[in-house]
Design a protein around this motif. Sequence first.
Motif, PDB file in Angstrom:
ATOM      1  N   ALA A  56      23.116   5.663 -44.260  1.00 15.16           N
ATOM      2  CA  ALA A  56      24.137   6.087 -43.180  1.00 15.16           C
ATOM      3  C   ALA A  56      25.046   5.127 -42.977  1.00 15.16           C
ATOM      4  CB  ALA A  56      23.164   6.477 -42.110  1.00 15.16           C
ATOM      5  N   ARG A  57      25.313   4.052 -43.830  1.00 20.62           N
ATOM      6  CA  ARG A  57      26.040   2.724 -43.633  1.00 20.62           C
ATOM      7  C   ARG A  57      25.983   2.202 -42.180  1.00 20.62           C
ATOM      8  NH1 ARG A  57      28.820   1.506 -47.987  1.00 20.62           N
ATOM      9  NH2 ARG A  57      28.921   3.321 -49.641  1.00 20.62           N
ATOM     10  N   LYS A  58      24.643   2.329 -41.537  1.00 17.93           N
ATOM     11  CA  LYS A  58      24.524   1.617 -40.218  1.00 17.93           C
ATOM     12  C   LYS A  58      24.359   0.109 -40.417  1.00 17.93           C
ATOM     13  CE  LYS A  58      22.529   5.747 -37.849  1.00 17.93           C
ATOM     14  NZ  LYS A  58      21.437   6.212 -37.298  1.00 17.93           N
ATOM     15  N   ILE A  59      23.712  -0.198 -41.514  1.00 14.18           N
ATOM     16  CA  ILE A  59      23.597  -1.491 -41.894  1.00 14.18           C
ATOM     17  C   ILE A  59      24.218  -1.653 -43.512  1.00 14.18           C
ATOM     18  CG2 ILE A  59      21.903  -2.179 -40.464  1.00 14.18           C
ATOM     19  CD1 ILE A  59      20.039  -2.119 -42.976  1.00 14.18           C
ATOM     20  N   SER A  60      24.388  -3.029 -43.712  1.00 15.75           N
ATOM     21  CA  SER A  60      25.099  -3.195 -45.206  1.00 15.75           C
ATOM     22  C   SER A  60      23.951  -3.825 -45.995  1.00 15.75           C
ATOM     23  CB  SER A  60      26.275  -3.599 -45.410  1.00 15.75           C
ATOM     24  OG  SER A  60      26.045  -5.188 -44.971  1.00 15.75           O
ATOM     25  N   ALA A  61      24.130  -3.767 -47.455  1.00 19.28           N
ATOM     26  CA  ALA A  61      23.215  -4.429 -48.235  1.00 19.28           C
ATOM     27  C   ALA A  61      23.472  -5.964 -48.209  1.00 19.28           C
ATOM     28  CB  ALA A  61      23.135  -4.164 -49.639  1.00 19.28           C
ATOM     29  N   VAL A  62      24.575  -6.382 -47.874  1.00 18.25           N
ATOM     30  CA  VAL A  62      24.895  -7.821 -47.503  1.00 18.25           C
ATOM     31  C   VAL A  62      24.261  -8.024 -46.633  1.00 18.25           C
ATOM     32  CG1 VAL A  62      26.679  -9.369 -47.087  1.00 18.25           C
ATOM     33  CG2 VAL A  62      27.200  -7.538 -48.905  1.00 18.25           C
ATOM     34  N   GLU A  63      24.218  -7.512 -45.384  1.00 15.35           N
ATOM     35  CA  GLU A  63      23.664  -7.907 -44.065  1.00 15.35           C
ATOM     36  C   GLU A  63      22.133  -8.165 -44.410  1.00 15.35           C
ATOM     37  OE1 GLU A  63      24.798  -5.813 -40.380  1.00 15.35           O
ATOM     38  OE2 GLU A  63      25.598  -4.677 -41.625  1.00 15.35           O
ATOM     39  N   LEU A  64      21.646  -7.042 -45.016  1.00  9.86           N
ATOM     40  CA  LEU A  64      20.171  -7.039 -45.244  1.00  9.86           C
ATOM     41  C   LEU A  64      19.830  -8.135 -46.073  1.00  9.86           C
ATOM     42  CD1 LEU A  64      17.175  -6.069 -45.072  1.00  9.86           C
ATOM     43  CD2 LEU A  64      17.669  -4.774 -46.871  1.00  9.86           C
ATOM     44  N   MET A  65      20.606  -8.623 -47.173  1.00  8.69           N
ATOM     45  CA  MET A  65      20.180  -9.765 -47.948  1.00  8.69           C
ATOM     46  C   MET A  65      20.457 -11.079 -47.343  1.00  8.69           C
ATOM     47  SD  MET A  65      19.230 -10.678 -51.176  1.00  8.69           S
ATOM     48  CE  MET A  65      19.656  -9.150 -52.043  1.00  8.69           C
ATOM     49  N   GLN A  66      21.624 -11.100 -46.206  1.00  2.57           N
ATOM     50  CA  GLN A  66      21.683 -12.439 -45.833  1.00  2.57           C
ATOM     51  C   GLN A  66      20.372 -12.617 -44.607  1.00  2.57           C
ATOM     52  OE1 GLN A  66      25.562 -11.267 -43.805  1.00  2.57           O
ATOM     53  NE2 GLN A  66      26.631 -12.641 -45.114  1.00  2.57           N
ATOM     54  N   ALA A  67      19.910 -11.801 -44.073  1.00  4.69           N
ATOM     55  CA  ALA A  67      18.812 -11.771 -43.287  1.00  4.69           C
ATOM     56  C   ALA A  67      17.492 -12.058 -44.122  1.00  4.69           C
ATOM     57  CB  ALA A  67      18.634 -10.298 -42.562  1.00  4.69           C
ATOM     58  N   THR A  68      17.425 -11.540 -45.265  1.00  3.97           N
ATOM     59  CA  THR A  68      16.287 -11.834 -45.883  1.00  3.97           C
ATOM     60  C   THR A  68      16.213 -13.273 -46.577  1.00  3.97           C
ATOM     61  OG1 THR A  68      16.209  -9.512 -46.633  1.00  3.97           O
ATOM     62  CG2 THR A  68      15.141 -11.146 -48.420  1.00  3.97           C
ATOM     63  N   LEU A  69      17.384 -13.733 -46.958  1.00  7.99           N
ATOM     64  CA  LEU A  69      17.378 -15.102 -47.491  1.00  7.99           C
ATOM     65  C   LEU A  69      17.249 -16.237 -46.454  1.00  7.99           C
ATOM     66  CD1 LEU A  69      20.447 -14.753 -49.968  1.00  7.99           C
ATOM     67  CD2 LEU A  69      18.094 -14.983 -50.516  1.00  7.99           C
ATOM     68  N   ALA A  70      17.653 -15.625 -45.172  1.00  7.28           N
ATOM     69  CA  ALA A  70      17.480 -16.690 -43.861  1.00  7.28           C
ATOM     70  C   ALA A  70      16.127 -16.931 -43.765  1.00  7.28           C
ATOM     71  CB  ALA A  70      18.333 -16.123 -42.831  1.00  7.28           C
ATOM     72  N   ARG A  71      15.446 -15.724 -43.636  1.00  7.73           N
ATOM     73  CA  ARG A  71      13.917 -15.715 -43.275  1.00  7.73           C
ATOM     74  C   ARG A  71      13.329 -16.242 -44.379  1.00  7.73           C
ATOM     75  NH1 ARG A  71      10.471 -15.449 -39.234  1.00  7.73           N
ATOM     76  NH2 ARG A  71       8.503 -14.449 -39.868  1.00  7.73           N
ATOM     77  N   ILE A  72      13.444 -16.362 -45.760  1.00  7.67           N
ATOM     78  CA  ILE A  72      12.762 -16.996 -46.475  1.00  7.67           C
ATOM     79  C   ILE A  72      13.090 -18.517 -46.369  1.00  7.67           C
ATOM     80  CG2 ILE A  72      12.760 -17.293 -49.055  1.00  7.67           C
ATOM     81  CD1 ILE A  72      13.325 -14.582 -49.496  1.00  7.67           C
ATOM     82  N   GLU A  73      14.279 -18.798 -46.191  1.00  5.25           N
ATOM     83  CA  GLU A  73      14.479 -20.405 -45.826  1.00  5.25           C
ATOM     84  C   GLU A  73      13.665 -20.608 -44.733  1.00  5.25           C
ATOM     85  OE1 GLU A  73      16.299 -23.950 -45.924  1.00  5.25           O
ATOM     86  OE2 GLU A  73      16.372 -22.418 -47.512  1.00  5.25           O
ATOM     87  N   ALA A  74      13.695 -20.065 -43.697  1.00  8.91           N
ATOM     88  CA  ALA A  74      12.860 -20.349 -42.354  1.00  8.91           C
ATOM     89  C   ALA A  74      11.345 -20.405 -42.604  1.00  8.91           C
ATOM     90  CB  ALA A  74      13.304 -19.281 -41.282  1.00  8.91           C
ATOM     91  N   VAL A  75      10.827 -19.548 -43.442  1.00  7.10           N
ATOM     92  CA  VAL A  75       9.210 -19.594 -43.444  1.00  7.10           C
ATOM     93  C   VAL A  75       8.702 -19.909 -44.827  1.00  7.10           C
ATOM     94  CG1 VAL A  75       9.139 -18.035 -41.504  1.00  7.10           C
ATOM     95  CG2 VAL A  75       8.946 -17.050 -43.558  1.00  7.10           C
ATOM     96  N   ASN A  76       9.220 -19.680 -45.711  1.00  2.69           N
ATOM     97  CA  ASN A  76       8.564 -19.696 -47.133  1.00  2.69           C
ATOM     98  C   ASN A  76       8.088 -21.024 -47.496  1.00  2.69           C
ATOM     99  OD1 ASN A  76       7.863 -18.189 -49.531  1.00  2.69           O
ATOM    100  ND2 ASN A  76       9.197 -19.482 -50.579  1.00  2.69           N
ATOM    101  N   GLY A  77       8.633 -22.084 -47.064  1.00  3.33           N
ATOM    102  CA  GLY A  77       8.396 -23.617 -47.284  1.00  3.33           C
ATOM    103  C   GLY A  77       6.737 -23.554 -46.616  1.00  3.33           C
ATOM    104  N   ARG A  78       6.576 -22.914 -45.599  1.00  6.15           N
ATOM    105  CA  ARG A  78       5.029 -23.196 -45.157  1.00  6.15           C
ATOM    106  C   ARG A  78       4.215 -21.899 -45.612  1.00  6.15           C
ATOM    107  NH1 ARG A  78       6.206 -22.147 -39.195  1.00  6.15           N
ATOM    108  NH2 ARG A  78       8.145 -21.331 -40.125  1.00  6.15           N
ATOM    109  N   VAL A  79       4.658 -20.951 -46.295  1.00 10.51           N
ATOM    110  CA  VAL A  79       3.683 -19.857 -46.517  1.00 10.51           C
ATOM    111  C   VAL A  79       3.654 -19.759 -48.228  1.00 10.51           C
ATOM    112  CG1 VAL A  79       3.454 -17.282 -46.760  1.00 10.51           C
ATOM    113  CG2 VAL A  79       4.263 -18.369 -44.825  1.00 10.51           C
TER     114      VAL A  79
END
Length: 469
Positions: free
Chosen positions: A17-40
């Motif tokens: 529905a173009r309520k979000i973009s794939a770029v927005e989702l990818m940015q959020a995904t990469l930020a989350r990985i940066e924030a928690v993957n070092g511990r998990v």
Amino acid sequence: MELLNWDASELSEALAARKISAVELMQATLARIEAVNGRVNAVVSLRDSDALLAEAEAADAAPRKGWLHGIPMAIKDLADAEGLPTSQGSPLFGAAPATRDHPAVARLRAAGAIVIGKTNTPEFGLGSHTFNPVHGATCNPYDLGRSAGGSSGGAAAALAARMVAVADGSDMMGSLRNPAGWNNVYGMRPSWGTVPSGNEGDLFLHQLSTLGPMARSPRDLAALLDVMTGYDPREPLTRATPDATPLIDAALAPQRIGWLSDWGGAFPCAPGIIDHSEAALKRLAHLGHAVTPLAAPFDAEAMWESWITLRSFAVAASLGAIYDDPARREGLKPAAQWEVARGQGFSASDIQRASSIRSDWFRAADALFEDVDVLVLPSAQVWPFAVEQVHPTEIDGQPLDTYHRWMQVVVPASLIGLPVVNIPAGFDARGLPLGLQLIGRRGRDARLLQLAQGWHEATGYPQAQPPRL
């Protein structure tokens, strides 16, 4: 972060529905990985962020390929994904990128998924605890000092920690069920033969392992299963199956559920496992299903001997060439060497005897399904153990004779290729999750997903109790 709490189906609808973009989702995904993957340590071999953002931008500009269009996924590090290394957790393999996709990965890409990297796994997928000398250990997001399970431990932990919304995995001995149970998510072992295995090696003898989906909702399980499953003319034992997604919300009659508990005492369980499982079963009964305790329907030790014979036979087929090379053998962990040595030592009559026991259990289970619709067992016999521990050596004071005996509870379904859905079943006083195996008759995958969806609508465990990282 709110975006990453959405299920994959919700993300798909918002992207369409173009309520979000794939770029927005990818940015959020990469930020989350940066924030928690070092511990998990769930996601490994992560691709370059600029390349991923460019791929997401291209997805935004392109026609939709399928329901996964623009959704980031990390592939279990046992399957080839073109452009990424397939370490299988072993130092015996270099960092050279794969030159092609595994057939299941190709199907995910064809449906629009953006492959961002890999998820961690035990060495060669052996053992239900995700650690290896290449990428290290994956920690449980609910307690970073404990195991995430395995062998799809990286996938389950990444899902729980909101680094991905949906994941692939594989299951020989509980590898989609044990980690799902320990990470408060859903994991499904489909009926054997519904998901192509990869067109490599022997295509007839080793009917033990299968690929399958993991998710935070049964709806997403069904949608991912529909992408992964289906007939492949290159594999003689695959078959066409109806889509599960259109059936997920269909009315389901009350199910006759047979509770197998600890298999008449044959499966030792840690304190609390059976009590917590039975509390979850009471909730299933409150949803209108009939739950009946069942006596052990087959000799557990005969089943176990059949399983470890056929499993070692299969492992020897896949790792025998490495084992036979003195220069490479020491690169195999002790459990792998033990499996191959056993598998190479069997006679033809040993294999035939094991297969005959498997056939007897299949007939017994088929008769059992005349009286029940679903069988239920715990997803593991112990709670998540210390991440530094190689494997449990005893359960409640009872010594264990192999590295995988603590997962004996998954063998009844694995041995005869039955479909199983792990459902999250709550937490103990320490906040550690557990799961239940819903086991169905061969080919009844969609019905299991319907039952799991009803459970999910009543409980919502993955959404209600995410880990705090």
